[in-house]
Design a protein around this motif. Structure first.
Motif, PDB file in Angstrom:
ATOM      1  N   GLY A  21       0.803  -1.224   0.000  1.00  0.00           N
ATOM      2  CA  GLY A  21       0.000   0.000   0.000  1.00  0.00           C
ATOM      3  C   GLY A  21       0.833   1.270   0.000  1.00  0.00           C
ATOM      4  O   GLY A  21       0.284   2.369  -0.084  1.00  0.00           O
ATOM      5  N   ASN A  22       2.136   1.150   0.115  1.00  0.00           N
ATOM      6  CA  ASN A  22       3.020   2.327   0.129  1.00  0.00           C
ATOM      7  C   ASN A  22       3.157   2.850  -1.312  1.00  0.00           C
ATOM      8  O   ASN A  22       3.888   2.293  -2.125  1.00  0.00           O
ATOM      9  CB  ASN A  22       4.372   1.909   0.713  1.00  0.00           C
ATOM     10  CG  ASN A  22       5.368   3.045   0.817  1.00  0.00           C
ATOM     11  OD1 ASN A  22       5.372   3.961   0.003  1.00  0.00           O
ATOM     12  ND2 ASN A  22       6.228   2.972   1.822  1.00  0.00           N
ATOM     13  N   ARG A  23       2.421   3.936  -1.634  1.00  0.00           N
ATOM     14  CA  ARG A  23       2.372   4.412  -3.036  1.00  0.00           C
ATOM     15  C   ARG A  23       3.722   4.941  -3.524  1.00  0.00           C
ATOM     16  O   ARG A  23       3.993   4.914  -4.730  1.00  0.00           O
ATOM     17  CB  ARG A  23       1.318   5.498  -3.216  1.00  0.00           C
ATOM     18  CG  ARG A  23      -0.048   4.985  -3.635  1.00  0.00           C
ATOM     19  CD  ARG A  23      -0.819   4.533  -2.471  1.00  0.00           C
ATOM     20  NE  ARG A  23      -2.175   4.148  -2.754  1.00  0.00           N
ATOM     21  CZ  ARG A  23      -3.019   3.789  -1.790  1.00  0.00           C
ATOM     22  NH1 ARG A  23      -2.627   3.751  -0.531  1.00  0.00           N
ATOM     23  NH2 ARG A  23      -4.240   3.428  -2.083  1.00  0.00           N
ATOM     24  N   ALA A  24       4.551   5.462  -2.629  1.00  0.00           N
ATOM     25  CA  ALA A  24       5.859   5.977  -3.075  1.00  0.00           C
ATOM     26  C   ALA A  24       6.688   4.837  -3.661  1.00  0.00           C
ATOM     27  O   ALA A  24       7.308   4.971  -4.716  1.00  0.00           O
ATOM     28  CB  ALA A  24       6.591   6.637  -1.917  1.00  0.00           C
ATOM     29  N   ALA A  25       6.666   3.692  -2.965  1.00  0.00           N
ATOM     30  CA  ALA A  25       7.429   2.535  -3.446  1.00  0.00           C
ATOM     31  C   ALA A  25       6.751   1.910  -4.656  1.00  0.00           C
ATOM     32  O   ALA A  25       7.409   1.558  -5.642  1.00  0.00           O
ATOM     33  CB  ALA A  25       7.551   1.504  -2.320  1.00  0.00           C
ATOM     34  N   LYS A  26       5.414   1.831  -4.589  1.00  0.00           N
ATOM     35  CA  LYS A  26       4.646   1.172  -5.647  1.00  0.00           C
ATOM     36  C   LYS A  26       4.874   1.844  -7.003  1.00  0.00           C
ATOM     37  O   LYS A  26       4.982   1.177  -8.024  1.00  0.00           O
ATOM     38  CB  LYS A  26       3.164   1.243  -5.264  1.00  0.00           C
ATOM     39  CG  LYS A  26       2.233   0.434  -6.132  1.00  0.00           C
ATOM     40  CD  LYS A  26       0.838   0.424  -5.517  1.00  0.00           C
ATOM     41  CE  LYS A  26      -0.161  -0.281  -6.396  1.00  0.00           C
ATOM     42  NZ  LYS A  26      -1.528  -0.180  -5.855  1.00  0.00           N
ATOM     43  N   TYR A  27       4.935   3.189  -7.007  1.00  0.00           N
ATOM     44  CA  TYR A  27       5.037   3.900  -8.278  1.00  0.00           C
ATOM     45  C   TYR A  27       6.430   4.468  -8.542  1.00  0.00           C
ATOM     46  O   TYR A  27       6.618   5.243  -9.487  1.00  0.00           O
ATOM     47  CB  TYR A  27       3.948   4.985  -8.364  1.00  0.00           C
ATOM     48  CG  TYR A  27       2.590   4.315  -8.397  1.00  0.00           C
ATOM     49  CD1 TYR A  27       2.194   3.576  -9.514  1.00  0.00           C
ATOM     50  CD2 TYR A  27       1.745   4.340  -7.288  1.00  0.00           C
ATOM     51  CE1 TYR A  27       0.986   2.902  -9.539  1.00  0.00           C
ATOM     52  CE2 TYR A  27       0.527   3.673  -7.302  1.00  0.00           C
ATOM     53  CZ  TYR A  27       0.161   2.963  -8.439  1.00  0.00           C
ATOM     54  OH  TYR A  27      -1.025   2.275  -8.461  1.00  0.00           O
ATOM     55  N   PRO A  74       4.437  12.145 -14.119  1.00  0.00           N
ATOM     56  CA  PRO A  74       4.469  10.705 -14.403  1.00  0.00           C
ATOM     57  C   PRO A  74       4.435   9.848 -13.131  1.00  0.00           C
ATOM     58  O   PRO A  74       3.929   8.728 -13.153  1.00  0.00           O
ATOM     59  CB  PRO A  74       5.796  10.522 -15.157  1.00  0.00           C
ATOM     60  CG  PRO A  74       6.033  11.849 -15.802  1.00  0.00           C
ATOM     61  CD  PRO A  74       5.513  12.862 -14.808  1.00  0.00           C
ATOM     62  N   PHE A  75       4.945  10.375 -12.030  1.00  0.00           N
ATOM     63  CA  PHE A  75       4.848   9.653 -10.747  1.00  0.00           C
ATOM     64  C   PHE A  75       3.565  10.019 -10.010  1.00  0.00           C
ATOM     65  O   PHE A  75       2.765   9.150  -9.646  1.00  0.00           O
ATOM     66  CB  PHE A  75       6.068   9.978  -9.868  1.00  0.00           C
ATOM     67  CG  PHE A  75       5.875   9.587  -8.420  1.00  0.00           C
ATOM     68  CD1 PHE A  75       6.033   8.270  -8.008  1.00  0.00           C
ATOM     69  CD2 PHE A  75       5.498  10.544  -7.470  1.00  0.00           C
ATOM     70  CE1 PHE A  75       5.822   7.902  -6.675  1.00  0.00           C
ATOM     71  CE2 PHE A  75       5.287  10.185  -6.143  1.00  0.00           C
ATOM     72  CZ  PHE A  75       5.446   8.860  -5.742  1.00  0.00           C
ATOM     73  N   PHE A  76       3.366  11.334  -9.788  1.00  0.00           N
ATOM     74  CA  PHE A  76       2.267  11.758  -8.916  1.00  0.00           C
ATOM     75  C   PHE A  76       0.892  11.343  -9.472  1.00  0.00           C
ATOM     76  O   PHE A  76       0.005  10.965  -8.705  1.00  0.00           O
ATOM     77  CB  PHE A  76       2.311  13.274  -8.688  1.00  0.00           C
ATOM     78  CG  PHE A  76       3.190  13.684  -7.538  1.00  0.00           C
ATOM     79  CD1 PHE A  76       2.933  13.222  -6.250  1.00  0.00           C
ATOM     80  CD2 PHE A  76       4.280  14.522  -7.734  1.00  0.00           C
ATOM     81  CE1 PHE A  76       3.738  13.600  -5.176  1.00  0.00           C
ATOM     82  CE2 PHE A  76       5.097  14.895  -6.658  1.00  0.00           C
ATOM     83  CZ  PHE A  76       4.821  14.432  -5.380  1.00  0.00           C
ATOM     84  N   ALA A  77       0.703  11.425 -10.796  1.00  0.00           N
ATOM     85  CA  ALA A  77      -0.626  11.114 -11.353  1.00  0.00           C
ATOM     86  C   ALA A  77      -1.035   9.692 -10.977  1.00  0.00           C
ATOM     87  O   ALA A  77      -2.195   9.443 -10.606  1.00  0.00           O
ATOM     88  CB  ALA A  77      -0.615  11.298 -12.864  1.00  0.00           C
ATOM     89  N   LYS A  78      -0.095   8.766 -11.055  1.00  0.00           N
ATOM     90  CA  LYS A  78      -0.424   7.362 -10.733  1.00  0.00           C
ATOM     91  C   LYS A  78      -0.695   7.206  -9.248  1.00  0.00           C
ATOM     92  O   LYS A  78      -1.674   6.571  -8.826  1.00  0.00           O
ATOM     93  CB  LYS A  78       0.729   6.432 -11.139  1.00  0.00           C
ATOM     94  CG  LYS A  78       0.942   6.337 -12.630  1.00  0.00           C
ATOM     95  CD  LYS A  78       1.942   5.222 -12.934  1.00  0.00           C
ATOM     96  CE  LYS A  78       2.625   5.465 -14.269  1.00  0.00           C
ATOM     97  NZ  LYS A  78       3.928   6.136 -14.180  1.00  0.00           N
TER      98      LYS A  78
END
Ligand code: ADP
Ligand code: CIR
Length: 374
Positions: A21-27, A74-78
């Protein structure tokens, strides 16, 4: 210097494993990172550092300047699409709408109709940042002091309209600068206990990793109106948190009074809130984008909290779109009498008026569950 893409990818892989669930790592995308200029790498790394330092993060990133959401789209949108819509490809645009006339019965949301006998403590806040300053994660100590001095001047306009007092926890405002609003530790603690001032940010590891808690408590304080209900924080996670808090039953009143206060702040000369074409009002944390609004009530649910924790309440509130916090705010324990802080989780791609409606509707269902658990 920012770490290499390879180093970060190694950490991200381990984080994805321990907390998907950690979006920073996920994306995190090594190819994207490697393609950034050295300067952008530095800023982007500051944005995601909190998620890499704190494995249990749900979002795991903060913006450092109002334009980061575009620069690093490209990172933040996802990450944002995933968090707010469960869809990393989400292409919605946020629209602000404060028209409350279609909500409840002719714009009235009366909590008494939910069978509540005692008045509740109600609060609605919005996060706002000025386009002319970096966001708090990238502010220097000088920026923080300059921001406080700028706002102290602006608060004179609010004082004219609503009276009140400025409380500053800043140790000083630079050499030789007058500091008439300074408070001591005792007064600060009293204001925190009264929910007027915010907690010690340095103790929040998510904020600390992002640099948002840096230079604590320089540039930190608040203004409170004479009737005590209107409050503006300066120097927390967003440069400004603007709120109305009072006891009662009419949620719509708090909402309308906040709009009045917000309009008064926005009409002060030099106050120009940072906005993004896609995400509406810019906030440090992507979870707050769009409206920046959290509408909450403190409500007693002793049956759902009979084990002394918020576990059961969270289990029920989550699917209702509600977040459960403790009585001291985020990351604090619930009250001994079973009082919790309930607020709709949605902030982005939702109308402001729909947030208070969601609080009313969600609370109704939560109170049904509380009765059933008796
Ligand atoms: P924010 O709401 O700005 O995201 P917190 O969750 O940390 O930040 O809450 C900030 C402060 O506001 C805390 O002292 C919290 O107890 C207080 N607070 C929030 N909602 C209410 C409410 N409905 N009544 C009284 N105090 C509240
Ligand atoms: C996180 O990523 O989990 C922290 N930075 C906190 C995010 C905002 N708070 C929240 O969702 N309750």
């Amino acid at each position: 210097m920012a770490p290499t893409g390879e180093e970060l990818e190694k950490q991200a892989a381990a984080l994805r494993e321990s907390n998907p669930g950690n979006r920073a790592a996920k994306y995190f995308d090594q190819a994207y990172y490697d393609g950034l200029s050295d300067e952008d790498k530095e800023t982007f790394y500051k944005c995601i550092k909190t998620g890499f330092d704190n494995a249990d993060s749900g979002m795991g990133c903060y913006a450092m300047t109002p334009t980061d959401y575009t620069t690093f789209a490209p990172f933040f949108a996802k990450a944002i699409g995933d968090y707010h819509k469960g869809d990393p490809a989400c292409a919605e645009k946020h629209e602000n709408d404060w028209d409350i006339s279609g909500v409840g019965e002719g714009g009235v949301l009366d909590l008494q109709k939910l069978g509540l006998a005692e008045e509740l403590s109600m609060r609605v806040r919005v996060g706002r940042n000025l386009a002319s300053f970096p966001l708090p994660g990238a502010m220097t100590k000088e920026d923080r002091i300059k921001f406080e001095v700028t706002m102290t001047g602006s608060f004179d306009a609010l004082k004219e309209k609503f009276g009140g007092t400025v409380y500053s926890y800043s140790p000083d405002l630079g050499e030789g600068v007058e500091h008439p609003n300074k408070i001591d530790e005792e007064k600060y603690n009293e204001l925190v206990a009264a929910h007027v001032m915010f907690k010690d940010m340095a103790a929040d590891t998510y904020l600390a990793s992002a640099g948002i808690a840096n230079d604590w408590p320089y540039g930190r304080g608040c203004w409170q109106s004479e009737d005590k209900k209107k409050i503006v924080w300066f120097g927390e996670e967003d440069q400004l948190r603007i709120m109305v808090m009072k006891k009662g039953f009419l949620l719509n009143e708090v909402f309308n009074e906040l709009k009045e206060l917000l309009d008064a702040v926005e009409s002060i000369e030099g106050v120009d809130f940072a906005k993004d074409d896609t995400y509406g009002y810019v906030t440090s944390c992507p979870t707050n984008l769009g409206t920046g609004m959290r509408a909450s009530v403190h409500v007693k649910i002793p049956n759902l909290t009979s084990d002394g924790t918020d576990a059961k309440a969270k289990e029920i509130a989550g699917p209702l779109g509600l977040s459960v916090r403790g009585t001291g705010g985020e990351h604090t324990p619930i009250g001994a009498d079973g009082t919790v802080d309930i607020s709709p989780s949605a902030r982005l791609f939702i109308k402001e008026s729909a947030i208070v409606q969601a609080l009313y509707d969600g609370l109704k269902l939560l109170l049904d569950a509380e009765k059933a658990a008796a």
